[in-house]
Write a protein that holds these residues in place. Structure first.
Motif, mmCIF file in Angstrom:
data_model
loop_
_atom_site.group_PDB
_atom_site.id
_atom_site.type_symbol
_atom_site.label_atom_id
_atom_site.label_comp_id
_atom_site.label_asym_id
_atom_site.label_seq_id
_atom_site.Cartn_x
_atom_site.Cartn_y
_atom_site.Cartn_z
ATOM 1 N N UNK A 1 0.856 -1.193 0.000
ATOM 2 C CA UNK A 1 0.000 0.000 0.000
ATOM 3 C C UNK A 1 0.891 1.241 0.000
ATOM 4 N N UNK A 2 0.283 2.380 -0.102
ATOM 5 C CA UNK A 2 1.087 3.611 -0.147
ATOM 6 C C UNK A 2 1.792 3.791 1.196
ATOM 7 N N UNK A 3 3.103 3.843 1.116
ATOM 8 C CA UNK A 3 3.912 4.081 2.308
ATOM 9 C C UNK A 3 4.055 2.895 3.220
ATOM 10 N N UNK A 4 3.643 1.732 2.756
ATOM 11 C CA UNK A 4 3.804 0.562 3.637
ATOM 12 C C UNK A 4 3.130 -0.677 3.093
ATOM 13 N N UNK A 5 2.670 -1.504 4.020
ATOM 14 C CA UNK A 5 2.064 -2.786 3.634
ATOM 15 C C UNK A 5 0.819 -3.046 4.466
ATOM 16 N N UNK A 6 -0.069 -3.849 3.855
ATOM 17 C CA UNK A 6 -1.239 -4.262 4.614
ATOM 18 C C UNK A 6 -1.208 -5.782 4.736
ATOM 19 N N UNK A 7 -1.335 -6.257 5.956
ATOM 20 C CA UNK A 7 -1.305 -7.710 6.194
ATOM 21 C C UNK A 7 -2.740 -8.179 6.423
ATOM 22 N N UNK A 8 -3.132 -9.165 5.603
ATOM 23 C CA UNK A 8 -4.494 -9.691 5.745
ATOM 24 C C UNK A 8 -4.433 -11.166 6.126
ATOM 25 N N UNK A 9 -5.225 -11.507 7.072
ATOM 26 C CA UNK A 9 -5.286 -12.920 7.476
ATOM 27 C C UNK A 9 -6.673 -13.191 8.058
ATOM 28 N N UNK A 10 -7.298 -14.286 7.563
ATOM 29 C CA UNK A 10 -8.654 -14.613 8.054
ATOM 30 C C UNK A 10 -8.601 -15.139 9.479
ATOM 31 N N UNK A 11 -7.499 -15.829 9.785
ATOM 32 C CA UNK A 11 -7.388 -16.432 11.123
ATOM 33 C C UNK A 11 -6.624 -15.497 12.062
ATOM 34 N N UNK A 12 -6.589 -15.908 13.327
ATOM 35 C CA UNK A 12 -5.830 -15.121 14.297
ATOM 36 C C UNK A 12 -4.331 -15.249 14.013
ATOM 37 N N UNK A 13 -3.604 -14.242 14.376
ATOM 38 C CA UNK A 13 -2.152 -14.243 14.152
ATOM 39 C C UNK A 13 -1.483 -14.077 15.509
ATOM 40 N N UNK A 14 -0.610 -15.035 15.828
ATOM 41 C CA UNK A 14 -0.036 -14.935 17.174
ATOM 42 C C UNK A 14 1.019 -13.819 17.244
ATOM 43 N N UNK A 15 1.359 -13.456 18.449
ATOM 44 C CA UNK A 15 2.224 -12.297 18.685
ATOM 45 C C UNK A 15 3.596 -12.460 18.035
ATOM 46 N N UNK A 16 4.110 -13.696 18.094
ATOM 47 C CA UNK A 16 5.439 -13.948 17.531
ATOM 48 C C UNK A 16 5.455 -13.702 16.022
#
Lengths: 402, 293
Positions: free
Chosen positions: A84-99
């Protein structure tokens, strides 16, 4: 009554089916305690790299570079990155752990910085400004949280709930079987229906307790063996990949330390078990008493179906209410005082909230008095039912004046 | 010893037992007879406390007994009431233990019963693997394990072959000789005829007749003279006497035992007649007479 209880226990425990089921249980528990080794043997270990798909231009991203941050690039992955402009967008349907979240942040920040360097030759000031401005937006559900000690206890309670759920129907099945096999005439000519009723219930509870102790004992033996082998490190680190335990917990000792089994927590667990058993006792008495009105195993199965469905619905409703605000007021709070529903709602409240002694006492007394009342009322119905007699006589009086 | 007064029981609107009363003394065998659904099993179940009677009282040795276990009673139900997956030993020990017997006493009693029933099957044999007749014997032994004073047997001869039937009859008579009160219901009336001292005839829950079997037979009076050949006998008979040819035998029915004896004397003079026998009315006919309007 003692003879009836010991006879019932012998019949339940000293048969081939029980031995086979126990062997199966031992095998399952052994597998559970060595789940990591089995997974490794069959190659079921979760991949070291999280599959990641690049939505815009995969050629820009180096596989080795992604691997260095713990990702593997795949066309078909649930975790997507969109530029995306100036960075990135992370998409995930499931939960994403902290690590993984931290890894992604580091990876994408470095990637953004490298791209910037590759395109132009910035000054130090520009570089710093650009580095800081790599914006990473996460479009994912709430981040996954490793299981805490309350959740851990609730997991155990759930296991007990489903185990007890099975035992609630056991006594009623036996009564129906004895009725349909016509053995009751002989038995009741030698002992009274009251003793038979009490023996059935106490025998059922004893069976449940003995089964629970056996399962717990077997699990403990395997845990000790695993502890001797690697202090449980392999199993716990494997389990941490699924968010079942914290990554920092690397031994059984640490797991127990995390549980912080002090007196107050021990009391909470004891109270949870008390409410669970009270609810189950009510259901068991109800089902046993109703079973005396049944004539065949087919009728018994018809009775058990709705009871199982009710217990499953209760379980999922309880899960849906398992948040602090919902348990503090409204339905969640009321359900914790109602016998039967209190067997799940009260433990959840005990584990999540700080409850006053009054609330616990009120709910506990209500649950135990309901069970006791049902035990005594049920006895009369049982005595009649087992003799094929009507419990209530309805007298229809014709209006003669008419 | 066992006294029953005004026993009544209804299932809903249907009266299963109506004002039933009788007494069984020591050494006595009371046969309870009647058609299907006449109330025999209901009577036994009320006696055992397996169902609650609506009215009436039961006294044992003059003492009224209430609901609860009848410790001095032994009951053999009509249906097979055994755990088929248990061994004979486990079955008998279980019923002995339910009667609060010690293990030693149970062992001794099992040996006694085995000898009495001339039972030779190993104790470890599973009940389910036994024949119907042997299962009945095991059930019989379970009913007698505690050496009860009052023995209630609902259809005890079912499934027994003639050898075991005779053995069971002898055993019951032996029990009666030892001073037990025995109540038996059976549709095998000839077997009842052979062992009963008294009879209770039920029809639709009502007592049609009750009393000493000899007295009942004498009251009816009807006798049978059996001639084991086909000979002309009509000239000796009265108008109210009937003749029936059954196989090679000629059976004459008389109205009184005196008349039967007179007829016997008459027929005995006939040289063609070699084999003669006089029989009093059988239980089956007695029931038919009492139950037919």
């Amino acid at each position: 009554m003692i003879e009836l209880i010991s006879f019932g226990l012998k019949r339940r425990f000293l048969n081939k089916t029980f031995l086979i089921s126990q062997l199966l249980l031992i095998t399952l528990l052994a597998c559970l305690m060595n789940a990591d080794r089995i997974a490794l043997y069959f190659g079921f270990t979760p991949p070291g790299y999280l599959p990641l798909s690049w939505m815009d231009d995969a050629s820009e991203v180096d596989e080795a570079f992604a691997n260095a941050y713990g990702f593997t690039l795949q066309e078909e992955a649930t975790l997507n990155v969109v530029k995306s402009i100036g960075g990135y967008e992370v998409r995930n349907a499931a939960q994403l752990d902290a690590m993984h979240r931290l890894q992604l942040q580091a990876y994408l920040t470095t990637l953004g910085k490298n791209e910037f360097l590759a395109i132009r030759n910035p000054s130090v000031a520009e570089l710093i400004q650009e580095y800081e401005s790599v914006e990473i937006r996460f479009d994912t559900p709430m981040e996954i949280r490793a299981v805490g000690k309350e959740s851990f206890v609730f997991m155990i309670l759930t296991a007990v709930y489903f185990m007890v759920l099975n035992f609630a129907a056991m006594t009623s099945n036996e009564v129906v079987a004895e009725k349909s096999a016509n053995v009751l005439d002989m038995v009741l000519s030698a002992t009274d229906a009251k003793s038979h009723y009490r023996a059935k219930l106490f025998g059922g509870w004893l069976t449940m307790i003995l089964q629970g102790c056996f399962a717990l004992g077997t699990l403990s033996v395997f845990a000790v063996l695993r502890n001797q082998s690697d202090l449980g490190k392999g199993l716990l680190s494997w389990a941490s990949q699924f968010g079942l335990v914290e990554r920092e917990i690397t031994s059984f000792r640490a797991l127990f330390e995390m549980l912080d089994l002090d007196f107050s927590f021990g009391m909470t667990i004891a109270l949870c078990v008390f409410f669970l058993l009270c609810g189950m006792a009510i259901l068991q008495i109800l089902m046993t008493v109703i079973a005396t009105r049944l004539k065949s195993a087919e009728e018994a199965s018809i009775l058990q179906g709705p009871v199982y469905i009710f217990l499953l619905i209760l379980y999922y409703v309880a899960l849906s209410q398992n948040t602090i605000p919902r348990l503090s007021q409204g339905f969640g709070k009321i359900a914790s005082f109602v016998p039967v529903t209190s067997m799940l709602f009260m433990p959840m409240r005990l584990l999540s909230l700080k409850l006053g002694i009054g609330e616990i006492l009120f709910s506990g007394l209500f649950a135990i008095s309901s069970a006791a009342t049902l035990l005594f009322v049920g006895q009369r119905i049982y005595e009649k039912g087992i003799r094929h007699e009507k419990v209530f006589k309805i007298y229809l009086v014709k209006n003669k004046a008419k | 010893m066992l006294e029953v007064k005004g026993m009544s029981k209804a299932y809903g609107k249907q009266k299963a037992l109506c004002d039933c009363g009788f007494t069984v003394q020591k050494h006595e065998i009371l046969g309870v007879c009647g058609e299907n659904g006449s109330g025999k099993t209901t009577l036994f179940r009320c006696l055992m406390g397996l169902i609650t009677m609506d009215e009436g009282e039961i006294r044992v040795g003059g003492k009224k007994i209430d609901e609860g276990v009848r410790s001095g009673f032994g009951y053999l139900p009509e249906q097979r009431s055994l755990y088929t997956d248990l061994s004979i030993e486990d079955t008998l020990v279980h019923y002995g233990r339910l009667r609060n017997m010690e293990h030693d006493a149970i062992d001794r009693r099992i040996r006694e019963l085995y000898a009495s029933f001339d039972f030779t099957i190993a104790l470890k044999t599973k009940v389910g693997s036994l024949s119907k007749g042997n299962q009945q014997k095991v059930q019989f032994m379970a009913c007698l394990i505690h050496d009860p004073q009052i023995v209630i047997l609902d259809e005890p001869f079912t499934g027994l072959d003639y050898v075991n039937l005779e053995k069971t009859q002898s055993f019951l008579m032996e029990l009666a000789r030892k001073g037990k009160c025995i109540l038996i219901s059976s549709h095998q009336y000839d077997e009842l005829d052979a062992i009963c001292n008294s009879l209770l005839i039920l029809k639709e829950g009502k007592t049609m007749d009750y009393g000493n079997l000899d007295r009942m037979k004498n009251e009816v009076g009807r006798c049978t003279v059996k001639v084991n050949s086909h000979v002309p006998v009509l000239q000796h008979l009265k108008e109210d006497e009937t003749v029936e040819i059954v196989g090679n035998a000629t059976i004459i029915q008389t109205q009184t035992p005196q008349r039967a004896k007179k007829l016997m004397n008459l027929l005995a003079k006939d040289e063609a007649i070699r084999d003669l026998a006089m029989e009093r009315i059988k239980v089956k006919e007695l029931i038919r007479l009492r139950c037919t309007p």
